[in-house]
Scaffold this motif. Structure first.
Motif, PDB file in Angstrom:
ATOM      1  N   ARG A 295       0.836  -1.206   0.000  1.00 31.14           N
ATOM      2  CA  ARG A 295       0.000   0.000   0.000  1.00 31.14           C
ATOM      3  C   ARG A 295       0.867   1.251   0.000  1.00 31.14           C
ATOM      4  NH1 ARG A 295      -4.759  -1.924   2.675  1.00 31.14           N
ATOM      5  NH2 ARG A 295      -5.090  -4.000   1.778  1.00 31.14           N
ATOM      6  N   PRO A 296       0.385   2.320  -0.625  1.00 27.50           N
ATOM      7  CA  PRO A 296       1.137   3.577  -0.555  1.00 27.50           C
ATOM      8  C   PRO A 296       1.264   4.067   0.892  1.00 27.50           C
ATOM      9  CG  PRO A 296      -0.583   3.675  -2.245  1.00 27.50           C
ATOM     10  CD  PRO A 296      -0.818   2.431  -1.454  1.00 27.50           C
ATOM     11  N   HIS A 297       2.309   4.828   1.153  1.00 22.09           N
ATOM     12  CA  HIS A 297       2.459   5.473   2.449  1.00 22.09           C
ATOM     13  C   HIS A 297       1.248   6.363   2.700  1.00 22.09           C
ATOM     14  CE1 HIS A 297       3.998   8.322   5.464  1.00 22.09           C
ATOM     15  NE2 HIS A 297       4.830   7.345   5.806  1.00 22.09           N
TER      16      HIS A 297
ATOM     17  N   ASP B  15       0.888   9.289   3.565  1.00 26.67           N
ATOM     18  CA  ASP B  15       1.031  10.623   2.971  1.00 26.67           C
ATOM     19  C   ASP B  15       0.774  10.620   1.475  1.00 26.67           C
ATOM     20  OD1 ASP B  15       1.682  11.569   5.453  1.00 26.67           O
ATOM     21  OD2 ASP B  15       3.852  11.572   5.109  1.00 26.67           O
ATOM     22  N   ARG B  16       0.827   9.433   0.858  1.00 27.98           N
ATOM     23  CA  ARG B  16       0.656   9.322  -0.587  1.00 27.98           C
ATOM     24  C   ARG B  16      -0.696   8.752  -0.987  1.00 27.98           C
ATOM     25  NH1 ARG B  16       2.428  11.281  -4.672  1.00 27.98           N
ATOM     26  NH2 ARG B  16       2.349   9.296  -5.806  1.00 27.98           N
ATOM     27  N   LEU B  17      -1.537   8.429  -0.013  1.00 26.97           N
ATOM     28  CA  LEU B  17      -2.804   7.767  -0.341  1.00 26.97           C
ATOM     29  C   LEU B  17      -3.691   8.627  -1.238  1.00 26.97           C
ATOM     30  CD1 LEU B  17      -3.993   5.930   2.902  1.00 26.97           C
ATOM     31  CD2 LEU B  17      -3.355   4.916   0.711  1.00 26.97           C
TER      32      LEU B  17
ATOM     33  N   ALA C 258      -2.902  11.027  -3.322  1.00 28.05           N
ATOM     34  CA  ALA C 258      -2.343  11.114  -4.680  1.00 28.05           C
ATOM     35  C   ALA C 258      -2.541   9.804  -5.431  1.00 28.05           C
ATOM     36  CB  ALA C 258      -0.862  11.476  -4.612  1.00 28.05           C
ATOM     37  N   ALA C 259      -2.346   8.678  -4.743  1.00 25.99           N
ATOM     38  CA  ALA C 259      -2.534   7.372  -5.388  1.00 25.99           C
ATOM     39  C   ALA C 259      -3.989   7.167  -5.778  1.00 25.99           C
ATOM     40  CB  ALA C 259      -2.064   6.263  -4.449  1.00 25.99           C
TER      41      ALA C 259
ATOM     42  N   GLU D 169      -4.818   9.245  -8.863  1.00 26.18           N
ATOM     43  CA  GLU D 169      -4.259   8.631 -10.065  1.00 26.18           C
ATOM     44  C   GLU D 169      -5.146   7.501 -10.568  1.00 26.18           C
ATOM     45  OE1 GLU D 169      -1.804   8.335 -13.213  1.00 26.18           O
ATOM     46  OE2 GLU D 169      -1.719   9.863 -11.633  1.00 26.18           O
TER      47      GLU D 169
ATOM     48  N   ASP E  15     -10.003  13.653   0.002  1.00 19.27           N
ATOM     49  CA  ASP E  15      -9.061  13.781   1.117  1.00 19.27           C
ATOM     50  C   ASP E  15      -9.398  12.697   2.131  1.00 19.27           C
ATOM     51  OD1 ASP E  15      -7.006  14.739   2.629  1.00 19.27           O
ATOM     52  OD2 ASP E  15      -8.023  16.559   3.285  1.00 19.27           O
TER      53      ASP E  15
END
Length: 369
Positions: free
Chosen positions: A227-229, A231-233, A235-236, A239, A256
């Protein structure tokens, strides 16, 4: 009757309200110090709305949520293929209501308080001793309660289930991830729309839950990648939303507080009780979201449980009968949801099969409880 309910989610809160409404003296314990519902929102369909109406909670949910008489089923670009128009089971009331989980939680906790239930946060059950005519319940705060019935409503990873039914099966993954996030609602996004991107891209839903807010969900295959970090969720998630059209581009950059988790299902075989302790809601029937009926089943459980306990003093027999009365309906939702999830990943030869199955199941769920 004195009842102790474990867990202050939708299942536990509605169980407390329903039991108190039937004259029971209710204690509701919740392990977390703050009752904080997880997830941005949900949809309540006609049958759960009927159950909420029987508890006097429908109007508050209508005031806090957003009614949806139709749902747009779209291709990935947002072109509408079909419009679902489910019937209402309550005259003058909508067929479905979308509501934020926080708003639903506020409605339910207010109802619990108004019912006279003794709500105890930061408290849970550590041991149960069924004495035949009563249950002695040891709590994490060091106190002991003596009650007539214990209701385990503490969710998928229920500790009560481990105490009462230690041989129950474990939850099963269905091979999908669900991404969910709230977002502000643009004025032009007024309808609930689902967009189908096929097995590779998954499905997206855009669900207005009030005049000012909505939530977005994405179902995609669980490919087992890390899974993305946190902090990157966001943005992922954005995408993953980019290939979709319709209302999605209007809200994708606004998402958010993203939550992502693997989907799991659980159907515990009967019995759902032992002696004077019974399990309800996700503790015995966790469903994936394809039918949008998980919370709805839990609310129905609460109404039926309070009704049957008010009819007979033989609590162990009543609890066994409760499970038998609810099992087939809950199995129908769990198994259908799992099948629809399998078809989302590996489409059937007949593309009309999912729609026909869904229609048959919704017709069955419209029957009286």
């Amino acid at each position: 009757m004195r009842a102790l309910v474990v867990g202050a989610g939708p299942a536990g809160c509605t169980a407390a309200v329903a039991l108190a409404g039937r004259g029971a003296d209710v204690v509701l314990v919740e392990a977390h110090p703050v009752i904080r519902p997880s997830g941005p929102g949900l949809v309540l369909q006609s049958a759960p709305l009927r159950a909420l109406d029987s508890l006097g909670l429908l109007e508050a949910c209508l005031e806090r949520g957003r009614a949806h008489e139709e749902i747009d089923l779209c291709d990935a670009s947002g072109t509408v293929r079909t419009v679902l128009r489910p019937p209402s089971l309550l005259e003058g009331r909508p067929a479905s209501v979308a509501i934020s989980r926080a708003a639903l939680g506020e409605v339910l906790v207010a109802a619990v308080t108004a019912s006279g239930t003794d709500l105890r946060p930061a408290t849970t059950v550590t041991a149960l001793a069924d004495r035949g005519d009563r249950v002695e319940v040891r709590l994490s705060d060091g106190t002991t309660e003596v009650v007539d019935v214990v209701v385990g409503a503490d969710g998928l990873h229920s500790r009560t289930r481990a105490l009462v039914l230690p041989a129950a099966p474990e939850p099963r993954p269905n091979g999908q991830l669900i991404w969910r996030a709230p977002a502000p609602r643009p004025p032009e996004v007024t309808r609930y729309s689902m967009l189908d991107g096929g097995p590779e891209r998954g499905k997206v839903g855009v669900v207005p839950v009030s005049d000012s807010s909505l939530y977005v969900w994405l179902l995609e295959p669980d490919r087992g990648v890390e899974r993305p970090h946190p902090d990157r969720l966001a943005a992922a998630f954005r995408e993953r939303l980019r290939p979709f059209g319709g209302a999605v581009p209007l809200v994708a950059d606004r998402v958010d507080d993203v939550d992502v988790r693997s989907l799991q299902s659980l159907l515990v075989p009967l019995p759902w009780s032992r002696g004077r302790t019974v399990l309800v809601g996700d503790a015995v029937h966790t469903t994936t979201p394809q039918m949008a009926y998980g919370v709805g089943l839990a609310i129905e459980d609460s109404v039926v449980l309070a009704d049957v306990l008010a009819e007979d003093d033989d609590v162990p027999a009543v609890l066994l009968g409760f499970g038998e009365r609810r099992f087939d309906r809950c199995r129908l939702v769990v198994e259908t949801s799992v099948r629809l999830g399998e078809w989302e990943q590996r489409p059937p030869a007949d593309p009309a099969l999912p729609g026909r199955l869904t229609g048959r199941v919704l017709a069955e769920l419209a029957r009286p409880l």
